[in-house]
Write a protein that holds these residues in place. Sequence first.
Motif, PDB file in Angstrom:
ATOM      1  N   GLU A   2      30.044 100.895  93.513  1.00  0.00           N
ATOM      2  CA  GLU A   2      31.254 101.500  94.056  1.00  0.00           C
ATOM      3  C   GLU A   2      32.529 100.852  93.527  1.00  0.00           C
ATOM      4  O   GLU A   2      33.546 101.524  93.360  1.00  0.00           O
ATOM      5  CB  GLU A   2      31.216 101.413  95.588  1.00  0.00           C
ATOM      6  N   PHE A   4      33.283  99.760  90.603  1.00  0.00           N
ATOM      7  CA  PHE A   4      33.692 100.279  89.292  1.00  0.00           C
ATOM      8  C   PHE A   4      34.210 101.711  89.417  1.00  0.00           C
ATOM      9  O   PHE A   4      35.150 102.102  88.718  1.00  0.00           O
ATOM     10  CB  PHE A   4      32.524 100.207  88.312  1.00  0.00           C
ATOM     11  N   THR A   5      33.606 102.485  90.314  1.00  0.00           N
ATOM     12  CA  THR A   5      34.108 103.837  90.575  1.00  0.00           C
ATOM     13  C   THR A   5      35.500 103.766  91.182  1.00  0.00           C
ATOM     14  O   THR A   5      36.405 104.539  90.819  1.00  0.00           O
ATOM     15  CB  THR A   5      33.149 104.586  91.518  1.00  0.00           C
ATOM     16  N   TRP A   6      35.682 102.826  92.142  1.00  0.00           N
ATOM     17  CA  TRP A   6      37.005 102.657  92.771  1.00  0.00           C
ATOM     18  C   TRP A   6      38.045 102.275  91.729  1.00  0.00           C
ATOM     19  O   TRP A   6      39.159 102.806  91.731  1.00  0.00           O
ATOM     20  CB  TRP A   6      36.914 101.575  93.841  1.00  0.00           C
ATOM     21  N   ALA A   8      38.013 102.923  88.510  1.00  0.00           N
ATOM     22  CA  ALA A   8      38.290 104.084  87.664  1.00  0.00           C
ATOM     23  C   ALA A   8      39.160 105.098  88.392  1.00  0.00           C
ATOM     24  O   ALA A   8      40.082 105.688  87.805  1.00  0.00           O
ATOM     25  CB  ALA A   8      36.971 104.722  87.211  1.00  0.00           C
ATOM     26  N   ASP A   9      38.893 105.320  89.683  1.00  0.00           N
ATOM     27  CA  ASP A   9      39.718 106.233  90.482  1.00  0.00           C
ATOM     28  C   ASP A   9      41.163 105.735  90.539  1.00  0.00           C
ATOM     29  O   ASP A   9      42.112 106.507  90.350  1.00  0.00           O
ATOM     30  CB  ASP A   9      39.163 106.343  91.904  1.00  0.00           C
ATOM     31  N   SER A  12      42.828 105.912  86.949  1.00  0.00           N
ATOM     32  CA  SER A  12      42.962 107.264  86.410  1.00  0.00           C
ATOM     33  C   SER A  12      43.950 108.108  87.211  1.00  0.00           C
ATOM     34  O   SER A  12      44.798 108.808  86.633  1.00  0.00           O
ATOM     35  CB  SER A  12      41.599 107.961  86.392  1.00  0.00           C
ATOM     36  N   HIS A  29      38.275 108.590  83.213  1.00  0.00           N
ATOM     37  CA  HIS A  29      37.514 108.043  84.344  1.00  0.00           C
ATOM     38  C   HIS A  29      36.162 107.528  83.860  1.00  0.00           C
ATOM     39  O   HIS A  29      35.739 106.421  84.222  1.00  0.00           O
ATOM     40  CB  HIS A  29      37.327 109.118  85.415  1.00  0.00           C
ATOM     41  N   GLU A  33      35.191 103.487  84.042  1.00  0.00           N
ATOM     42  CA  GLU A  33      34.068 103.097  84.892  1.00  0.00           C
ATOM     43  C   GLU A  33      32.939 102.471  84.078  1.00  0.00           C
ATOM     44  O   GLU A  33      32.422 101.395  84.421  1.00  0.00           O
ATOM     45  CB  GLU A  33      33.538 104.312  85.660  1.00  0.00           C
ATOM     46  N   ASP A  34      32.556 103.111  82.972  1.00  0.00           N
ATOM     47  CA  ASP A  34      31.423 102.609  82.202  1.00  0.00           C
ATOM     48  C   ASP A  34      31.764 101.335  81.436  1.00  0.00           C
ATOM     49  O   ASP A  34      30.939 100.422  81.343  1.00  0.00           O
ATOM     50  CB  ASP A  34      30.927 103.694  81.238  1.00  0.00           C
ATOM     51  N   SER A  36      34.017  98.955  82.210  1.00  0.00           N
ATOM     52  CA  SER A  36      34.096  97.816  83.134  1.00  0.00           C
ATOM     53  C   SER A  36      32.718  97.420  83.641  1.00  0.00           C
ATOM     54  O   SER A  36      32.376  96.227  83.701  1.00  0.00           O
ATOM     55  CB  SER A  36      35.015  98.150  84.316  1.00  0.00           C
ATOM     56  N   LYS A  37      31.897  98.407  83.972  1.00  0.00           N
ATOM     57  CA  LYS A  37      30.564  98.114  84.491  1.00  0.00           C
ATOM     58  C   LYS A  37      29.700  97.431  83.434  1.00  0.00           C
ATOM     59  O   LYS A  37      29.042  96.418  83.704  1.00  0.00           O
ATOM     60  CB  LYS A  37      29.899  99.420  84.948  1.00  0.00           C
TER      61      LYS A  37
END
Length: 327
Positions: A2, A4-6, A8-9, A12, A29, A33-34, A36-37
């Motif tokens: 979550e 990394f999704t946060w 990216a959100d 972006s 996005h 996300e990818d 950083s992860k």
Amino acid sequence: MEIFTWLADRLSYSVFGLTPGTRVANGLHFFIEDTSKILVLLVLLIYVISYLRASLSVDKVRNYLLGKHRALGYLLGSTFGAITPFCSCSSIPLFMGFVSARIPIGVTIAFLITSPLVNEVVVIMLGSILGLKFTLMYVAIGMLLGMLAGVMMDMLKAQRWLQPFLAEAYQQAVNSNIQIADDTPAPSVTHKDRHYFAVNETKTILSRIWKWVIIGVGLGAAIHGFVPAQWFEQNLANGQWWTVPLATLSAIPIYTNASGVVPIMASLINKGMPIGSTLAFCMGAVAVSIPEFIMLKQVMQIRFLGAIAGYLLVAISITGWLFNYYY
């Protein structure tokens, strides 16, 4: 994950002010996300693996392989290739050392084929992007291809196709029945030694691959955001037989390395490209690359390279067809 999704959100939509659902927003996005992860996981896991590997003696592994039953030798050679983070440039000196130590050429080839296909970088990235099941299947296939390549090269007596200087060293080792002494006590490795080794190894590996991660994720983001899914559905999603060898061949000239091609795989699968065709693309980019074969030319004659390339193209295509059929 979550966080990394946060991130990216946040970047972006809040920082860059993009509208969710647009092509640019989707692509950016995916990239944030990818990237950083992958980079965070690489730092953490490469350090841990390098710390555990600090006491590994390549000479002892080589001596252990020497004289083992041939079938066990194939498995051990492939396993050693899978657990060591050697790219083509570092695998070739080991290949030469194995040959000079009279290890059967098939066992050595099992190591050489598996090493670029399966390593901790690939496993980390596949696991984080495509999941555990796909990663385990990929590792098993990569090791199997390495072992089968070893069997085939032994059947062809491929040692006669080594470059003359290496073929002579191999024959001299066989004639003199060389056995490398293995009675040197292993040096003790302290926690501090392991830590410094792991830090240096992490820096070295990251300095070599970070740009390929950026390039690979960038291409994946472009596919994710800008290539219409309808194109894949119309041209590749039906799993026509010719798409598998085409995917294998098309990966060769656009080679980055395993770090760069995995994010592209994720985008291709998300766009509807069959899993077998995608797997063939990934394995073709990693195992049948032009840079690797240029380096291998220094130790192998053209016939040897041709035998390896032909085997890999056929084996990877068969693998792709099987996965397209069952999945």
